[in-house]
Structures are given as C-alpha cells and as structure tokens.
Design an enzyme around this catalytic site. Structure first.
Site, PDB file in Angstrom:
ATOM      1  N   HIS A 278       3.891  11.716  -1.431  1.00 57.00           N
ATOM      2  CA  HIS A 278       3.385  13.078  -1.262  1.00 57.00           C
ATOM      3  C   HIS A 278       3.476  13.897  -2.551  1.00 57.00           C
ATOM      4  O   HIS A 278       2.801  14.916  -2.678  1.00 57.00           O
ATOM      5  CB  HIS A 278       4.106  13.794  -0.102  1.00 57.00           C
TER       6      HIS A 278
ATOM      7  N   ASP B 163       5.712   6.703   2.280  1.00 55.71           N
ATOM      8  CA  ASP B 163       5.911   7.845   1.391  1.00 55.71           C
ATOM      9  C   ASP B 163       6.536   7.402   0.067  1.00 55.71           C
ATOM     10  O   ASP B 163       7.441   8.053  -0.455  1.00 55.71           O
ATOM     11  CB  ASP B 163       6.770   8.931   2.043  1.00 55.71           C
TER      12      ASP B 163
ATOM     13  N   GLY C 219      11.487  19.969  -4.727  1.00 57.72           N
ATOM     14  CA  GLY C 219      11.513  19.424  -6.073  1.00 57.72           C
ATOM     15  C   GLY C 219      12.384  18.193  -6.183  1.00 57.72           C
ATOM     16  O   GLY C 219      12.263  17.413  -7.107  1.00 57.72           O
ATOM     17  N   ASN C 220      13.307  18.025  -5.225  1.00 60.20           N
ATOM     18  CA  ASN C 220      14.143  16.829  -5.197  1.00 60.20           C
ATOM     19  C   ASN C 220      13.386  15.617  -4.680  1.00 60.20           C
ATOM     20  O   ASN C 220      13.890  14.491  -4.772  1.00 60.20           O
ATOM     21  CB  ASN C 220      15.368  17.043  -4.288  1.00 60.20           C
ATOM     22  N   SER C 221      12.220  15.821  -4.086  1.00 59.73           N
ATOM     23  CA  SER C 221      11.455  14.703  -3.547  1.00 59.73           C
ATOM     24  C   SER C 221      11.207  13.662  -4.625  1.00 59.73           C
ATOM     25  O   SER C 221      10.717  13.977  -5.711  1.00 59.73           O
ATOM     26  CB  SER C 221      10.113  15.188  -3.000  1.00 59.73           C
TER      27      SER C 221
ATOM     28  N   LEU D 235       3.266 -11.047  11.706  1.00 63.49           N
ATOM     29  CA  LEU D 235       3.836 -11.842  12.796  1.00 63.49           C
ATOM     30  C   LEU D 235       2.806 -12.204  13.857  1.00 63.49           C
ATOM     31  O   LEU D 235       2.956 -13.200  14.554  1.00 63.49           O
ATOM     32  CB  LEU D 235       4.992 -11.094  13.467  1.00 63.49           C
ATOM     33  N   GLY D 236       1.791 -11.370  14.008  1.00 65.00           N
ATOM     34  CA  GLY D 236       0.832 -11.606  15.084  1.00 65.00           C
ATOM     35  C   GLY D 236       1.389 -11.222  16.433  1.00 65.00           C
ATOM     36  O   GLY D 236       1.139 -11.909  17.432  1.00 65.00           O
TER      37      GLY D 236
END
Length: 493
Positions: free
Chosen positions: A134, A164, A237-239, A295-296
């Site tokens: 993001h 993310d 801002g820490n993202s 895996l199906g």
C-alpha cells in the site's frame, strides 16, 4: 530502636491495606499485644512463617546502564524511507484556453501529483528492499532514502496486494547494510521487540514493546491472516518498517495499527518474517509475482457445530470443502469433510494458518499433513506443485469501438487467478490489464474484473468476449463481477 521498629510496623500495616489494619485493631482491643498480632499475621495457616518473594531495588546502577542503543545502531542503517509518487491523469476541458469560459469560470486547476511516504527494510546487500504494497500502490516513481542521506531510484521487482508486500531493487557500487531475516516462528508472546521506521516523515525513530499476540486474523488491512501483534508504538509512516528481535534480526514488517484516532494505542500488526523471506526469495529468483503452492482443494473454517458433529473436542484445523479431480490433494487421498490438523508439524488452528503455512513452503517439495478423516487421524504426503496454467493462457486485446476497447482479457485458470489474487477455483474471463488512455479505462474497468455477460451473451471465453465486444452496437448492457459483487451497467456509446 523501638521507635524505628514501631514505625516500620505501622508502615507495613499501611501498605498491607485496610483489612489488615482492621484485624489488628480488633485483636488489640481484645487484649492481645501488638507484637503477638503481627506475629500471627506473618504466619500461615500451619503456623509457619510466610516466605515472601526476594526483593531488590528496581533500578540498580547496572540496570540503569542497560540500553537498546547498540541494537539500534546495528540495524537502523538498513531501515530506509520509501517515497512513492503518482502522476495524475490529466483530463483536459474542451473549453480550456477559451477567454469567455475562463473569464466566468476561471482557469481549471490541474490535479496535483499524489505522494505517499513509508518505510522499508534492506534485506540483501545487493539492494533488495521490502516494504508494504500500500506504500507504493499505483506509484509511477519510487525512491528510497537511507539514514545517511543517500537517495536511490528503485525498481519494483514484485508486489502482492493480498499480502500487502512489495520488493524493490536499488543499486550502488558498494554493499548495502542489511537486517538479517530471522525466524518468526520462534517468537513467543512476551518477547521484547523494537519497531524502527519513519512515522509522520519526521525522521527515523525507534520504539520498543513486546509481542502481544501471534497469528492474529481478520485484522482488515489485507487478505493476509497471520499477523504478529505488538504494543510497540507504530504510527503513520511506519508502514514497511522493521520489527526487530533482541538478536538484531528482522521478525516482521510493520504494516498497520488499530486506532480510531490515527495514532498508536498499543495495538500494531506486522507480517511475519518467514512470509517476508518467501516473497523475497521469489523476487530474487526473477518472478514478478509471488507464486503459492497449489493443492487443488478448497478449505473453510471449522465451526463449533462442525467440530461437535465430527467428534472434535474443540473447533480447530481447516475443513476440506472440495477437492479438484487429479489435483495433488486428490492424489494424496484427501476428501471433502477431512480436517487438516498440522502441516509439517506446525499446528493449524484455522484456515488462515493453513494458507500461511502453505505459502511459506517451496514449490516442488512435499508437505506432511496430519488429517482427521472419518474419526481417525492419519498422516499423508501432498506434493506442492505449481498451479496449472490452463489451455488458453494467452491474453486477448480487445479493439474496436466499445466500452471494452483497450482491455486485455484472458480465460481464468488457477495460475492466473493466483496472479490476480482471486480464488483458485473461480471461472470466467478476467481483465488482466488496461490501457490507461482507452475507453475501457474511461469507463472504469479494472484488472481483476470478471466479465459475466455482454448484450445478453454469456461470456465464458476471452475469444467470445472479443467477438461480442467488437460487434458494432450503440447500446451496451453488461455484467461484471468485482470483489464478489455483480455490477450491471447499461450505457450508450
């Protein structure tokens, strides 16, 4: 000495609380001496003296000299600032430059560039930077600034909206400082951690806290459902910043906070480093998207009612709801109604835990599953393979004069669905790319849209959509599925 002793006794009574003081006064009124009463209070029911905990000063000289500074100095140089900018799409007015129009309505303000600020972590000396998706969403240009003032242009190697996460690449003649990736599975609730990032764009900051919880789900910040929760202050801002353990290793990428005010209230979430490692390895190998083992089989939550019907003591694991014919799960003997309890020894508490454990496994290996099947536990080996591509994998570009012109579409396959972040078993024709200046962009079509019907024709292949969309028509009626919702539109074009 007696005065000092009496003073200490009175202080002890005050600290003991009103209940003890009341009992002491009552005993004294009945004729017992104060020393006898205190002696009785300091003994247990068996008459033996009570053993109190060892006590020491809360802050000695050595304790006051303890600091996280050496750990911060070691790791902070590898935590960077990520600046992403997006150029606005310019839509010119037909009256622009007309003196009469500008006299009465004024000059039209051109849209400004959109900027976002976040953090990132260098995890490879060659310049691989991990951040949040993001932070760079829709960006035309992404720059990375280091704590020593150097700034680099970057390339986006891989991005995954459902996780993310994004991996960037920067280049320099000399090696970059790095934070080694640790084992997030070794974390325990109560472990000390540091959160390093760039909140509010004021410069690099470090906060400390503990691991509050593990395997948090339904956080709502992305489709990922296996977060580390921490009370280390995480602010805007820490993202994309680093969650560091006491060994100086990266154990998580800070991604979100739970807050009504926008500030930290002690509930922050980070993506585990084992997931970060898997995504970084995919980017380093040259893949432009993160490919999960196939895996199906489809899975759903084990509810309390389902657990009771299966004779389980409590709801846990992932319930197999459907199995694709000839898929790895079917070949391993999994059947609808089975419950996956562990994967390679790791306990599967819920469906999101299974998704996380599978995503961190390598394609081409085999996973060992403990399964509850018809009341009995058994262990099966399942091959982890690449999702099948499908017979018609090549995308088709739609041209001509229609709302779909400029859209690139393709038949959905498990592999394409995975690339687009859709359910692996979904069928239909999906939009995979849009020409930004085309009619399809102006009418709001987006990648991941699934076209279901156009002008009364059911759309089941990309070739069918191309045929219908390139047939001349003045009126267009179509149905599109977006994020599980059907959108119906009628327009003249």
């Amino acid at each position: 000495m007696d005065a000092i002793r009496v003073g200490l006794v009175l202080l002890g009574l005050c600290l003991a609380g009103p209940g003890v003081i009341t009992a002491t006064v009552a005993a004294a009124q009945e004729g017992e001496g104060l020393s006898d009463v205190l002696t009785d209070l300091l003994r247990g029911s068996d008459g033996a003296p009570l053993a109190g905990p060892e006590r020491r000063l809360p802050f000695g000289r050595e304790d006051m000299q303890l600091s996280f500074a050496p750990l911060v100095k070691e790791t902070a140089p590898a935590v960077v600032n990520v600046y992403a900018s997006k150029k606005p799409r310019e839509v010119r007015s037909p009256f622009e430059g007309d003196p009469f129009f500008e006299q009465f309505f004024g000059r039209q303000m051109r849209p400004r560039a959109q900027n976002s600020l976040g953090s990132g972590v260098i995890v490879d000396a060659g310049g691989l930077v991990v951040t949040n998706f993001h932070v760079i969403r829709g960006a035309d240009e992404v720059k990375v600034a280091m704590s020593d003032g150097r700034e680099f242009a970057s390339r986006v190697l891989l991005k995954d909206e459902s996780l993310d996460l994004a991996v960037l690449k920067i280049d320099a003649p000399e090696p970059f400082p790095v934070v080694p990736i640790g084992d997030s599975d070794a974390l325990e609730v109560g472990d000390l951690v540091l959160a390093v990032g760039n909140p509010f764009g004021v410069g690099q900051t470090t906060t400390s806290g503990i691991v509050s919880a593990l395997a948090r789900t339904h956080v709502g910040v992305s489709d990922f459902g296996f977060f580390i929760q921490t009370d280390a202050a995480i602010n805007p801002g820490n993202s994309g910043g680093a969650l560091i353990n006491m060994g100086g290793q990266l154990v998580g990428i800070n991604t979100a906070i739970f807050s009504r005010s926008g500030g930290s209230i002690g509930i922050g979430f980070a993506i585990p480093s084992n997931m970060v490692r898997a995504v970084t390895q995919a980017a380093a190998s040259g893949s432009d998207f993160f490919e999960r083992p196939y895996l199906g089989a489809d899975f759903e939550e084990v509810t309390a009612q389902i657990a009771e019907s299966l004779g389980m003591a409590r709801p846990t694991g992932a319930l197999v709801s459907a199995v694709a014919a000839d898929g790895p799960a079917a070949k391993a003997g999994l059947r609808a109604g089975d419950v996956v309890l562990t994967l390679n020894g790791a306990v599967i508490e819920h469906v999101d835990a299974l998704s996380y454990r599978l995503a961190t496994q390598n394609i081409g290996t085999q996973a060992e599953l403990k399964v509850l099947s018809q009341g009995d536990e058994k262990t099966v080996g399942v091959d982890l393979v690449r999702a099948p591509e499908g017979a018609n994998a090549a995308p088709v570009m739609i041209r001509g004069r229609s709302p779909f012109a400029g859209a690139k579409v393709a038949d959905l396959s498990p592999r394409l669905a995975q690339r687009l972040g859709l359910d692996a078993d979904i069928k239909g024709v999906a939009v995979v790319d849009i020409d930004g200046s085309s009619p399809s962009a102006r009418f709001g079509f987006q990648p991941r849209d699934i076209v279901r019907e156009v002008n009364g024709e059911e759309i089941d292949t990309a070739d069918k959509l191309k045929q219908v969309a390139e047939t001349p028509s003045r009126w267009w009626r179509f149905t599109v599925e977006r994020d599980g919702k059907l959108l119906r539109q009628t327009l003249r074009f």
